[in-house]
Design a protein around this motif. Structure first.
Motif, PDB file in Angstrom:
ATOM      1  N   PHE A 205       0.818  -1.212   0.000  1.00  0.00           N
ATOM      2  CA  PHE A 205       0.000   0.000   0.000  1.00  0.00           C
ATOM      3  C   PHE A 205       0.857   1.270   0.000  1.00  0.00           C
ATOM      4  O   PHE A 205       0.402   2.336   0.408  1.00  0.00           O
ATOM      5  CB  PHE A 205      -0.945   0.025   1.210  1.00  0.00           C
ATOM      6  CG  PHE A 205      -1.882  -1.153   1.275  1.00  0.00           C
ATOM      7  CD1 PHE A 205      -2.727  -1.454   0.222  1.00  0.00           C
ATOM      8  CD2 PHE A 205      -1.900  -1.975   2.393  1.00  0.00           C
ATOM      9  CE1 PHE A 205      -3.580  -2.535   0.276  1.00  0.00           C
ATOM     10  CE2 PHE A 205      -2.761  -3.062   2.457  1.00  0.00           C
ATOM     11  CZ  PHE A 205      -3.600  -3.342   1.387  1.00  0.00           C
ATOM     12  N   GLY A 206       2.109   1.158  -0.441  1.00  0.00           N
ATOM     13  CA  GLY A 206       2.979   2.324  -0.499  1.00  0.00           C
ATOM     14  C   GLY A 206       3.512   2.769   0.843  1.00  0.00           C
ATOM     15  O   GLY A 206       4.150   3.827   0.943  1.00  0.00           O
ATOM     16  N   ILE A 207       3.256   1.984   1.887  1.00  0.00           N
ATOM     17  CA  ILE A 207       3.726   2.355   3.228  1.00  0.00           C
ATOM     18  C   ILE A 207       5.245   2.307   3.293  1.00  0.00           C
ATOM     19  O   ILE A 207       5.863   1.340   2.860  1.00  0.00           O
ATOM     20  CB  ILE A 207       3.111   1.423   4.284  1.00  0.00           C
ATOM     21  CG1 ILE A 207       1.581   1.537   4.270  1.00  0.00           C
ATOM     22  CG2 ILE A 207       3.649   1.743   5.680  1.00  0.00           C
ATOM     23  CD1 ILE A 207       0.896   0.570   5.198  1.00  0.00           C
ATOM     24  N   ASN A 208       5.839   3.340   3.819  1.00  0.00           N
ATOM     25  CA  ASN A 208       7.298   3.450   3.976  1.00  0.00           C
ATOM     26  C   ASN A 208       8.014   3.435   2.633  1.00  0.00           C
ATOM     27  O   ASN A 208       9.167   3.010   2.545  1.00  0.00           O
ATOM     28  CB  ASN A 208       7.832   2.309   4.858  1.00  0.00           C
ATOM     29  CG  ASN A 208       9.196   2.640   5.451  1.00  0.00           C
ATOM     30  OD1 ASN A 208       9.505   3.810   5.704  1.00  0.00           O
ATOM     31  ND2 ASN A 208      10.010   1.616   5.677  1.00  0.00           N
ATOM     32  N   LYS A 209       7.348   3.888   1.587  1.00  0.00           N
ATOM     33  CA  LYS A 209       7.958   3.917   0.260  1.00  0.00           C
ATOM     34  C   LYS A 209       8.883   5.099   0.135  1.00  0.00           C
ATOM     35  O   LYS A 209       8.560   6.214   0.543  1.00  0.00           O
ATOM     36  CB  LYS A 209       6.876   3.978  -0.827  1.00  0.00           C
ATOM     37  CG  LYS A 209       7.438   3.936  -2.238  1.00  0.00           C
ATOM     38  CD  LYS A 209       6.325   3.950  -3.273  1.00  0.00           C
ATOM     39  CE  LYS A 209       6.880   3.904  -4.684  1.00  0.00           C
ATOM     40  NZ  LYS A 209       5.793   3.902  -5.710  1.00  0.00           N
TER      41      LYS A 209
END
Length: 213
Positions: A205-209
């Motif tokens: 989900f794009g977390i810490n991207k």
């Protein structure tokens, strides 16, 4: 047959601007993908030009067992192996000496603390704490940096097996209690999924991207 001049089609053909905008969108997607591939390629070149001091420590030889007769069979224990086992022992001793904590709770706290700490260290923090790397490891977690990203090395297998063994020990010494089993199992799943090869460079989900641009 008569033609009704008042008839207006409800399905008028797409305009030229529609095709133009769609084409531009496709071309921009292709350019973006090519730029991303180029960035990754340049990043890999920078990585191969220097030693990554941030991850090379996991393969440092702390102890060598020379009891084997041949050099090929010599068993070596790396820094990550010794450090990991030492941390687990320290955590267990720490929670065991705290008044009011039962042996079952100490095992569960040891398991949770180790998994939480290892997840932050190996799968959350990105890059390296040095400024002379030309951005070669930007956006890469420590787990993705280990052994240059090569999967199923000895160190990776060991670091994967440790949380499994710790989970089995915690489950056994908590007498297979359903609640503590669920808590320990959830923690195990989180750290194991993060170590899977298919999760390499993947940010759910794009977390810490990390934006390479």
């Amino acid at each position: 047959m008569t033609y009704n001049s008042n008839y207006t089609s409800t399905h008028s053909p797409p305009s030229y601007s529609h095709y133009t905008s769609q084409y531009n969108h496709q071309m921009s997607s292709i350019v973006t993908d090519e730029e991303h591939k180029t960035q990754i390629y340049n990043q890999s070149l920078d990585q191969s030009s220097m030693v990554n001091l941030n991850s090379s420590w996991v393969n440092y030889k702390d102890f060598q067992d020379t009891s084997c007769s041949t050099a090929a069979n010599t068993r070596r224990f790396t820094g990550a192996w010794v450090t990991t086992l030492f941390l687990i022992v320290c955590l267990k001793m720490f929670f065991s000496i705290i008044p009011g904590i039962s042996p079952e709770a100490s095992w569960t706290l040891t398991n949770l603390s180790f998994n939480f700490g290892s997840f932050i260290m190996f799968h959350w923090v990105q890059g390296i704490p040095f400024e002379n790397n030309q951005g070669a490891y930007d956006g890469l977690t420590l787990w993705e940096q280990i052994d240059g990203g090569i999967q199923f090395t000895a160190t990776r297998k060991f670091l994967t097996a440790v949380p499994i063994v710790l989970f089995l020990l915690s489950t056994h010494y908590t007498h297979y209690d359903f609640i503590t089993f669920g808590i320990n199992f959830t923690a195990l799943v989180v750290v194991l999924v993060a170590k899977l090869p298919l999760m390499h460079r993947v940010r759910v989900f794009g977390i810490n991207k990390f934006d390479m641009d």
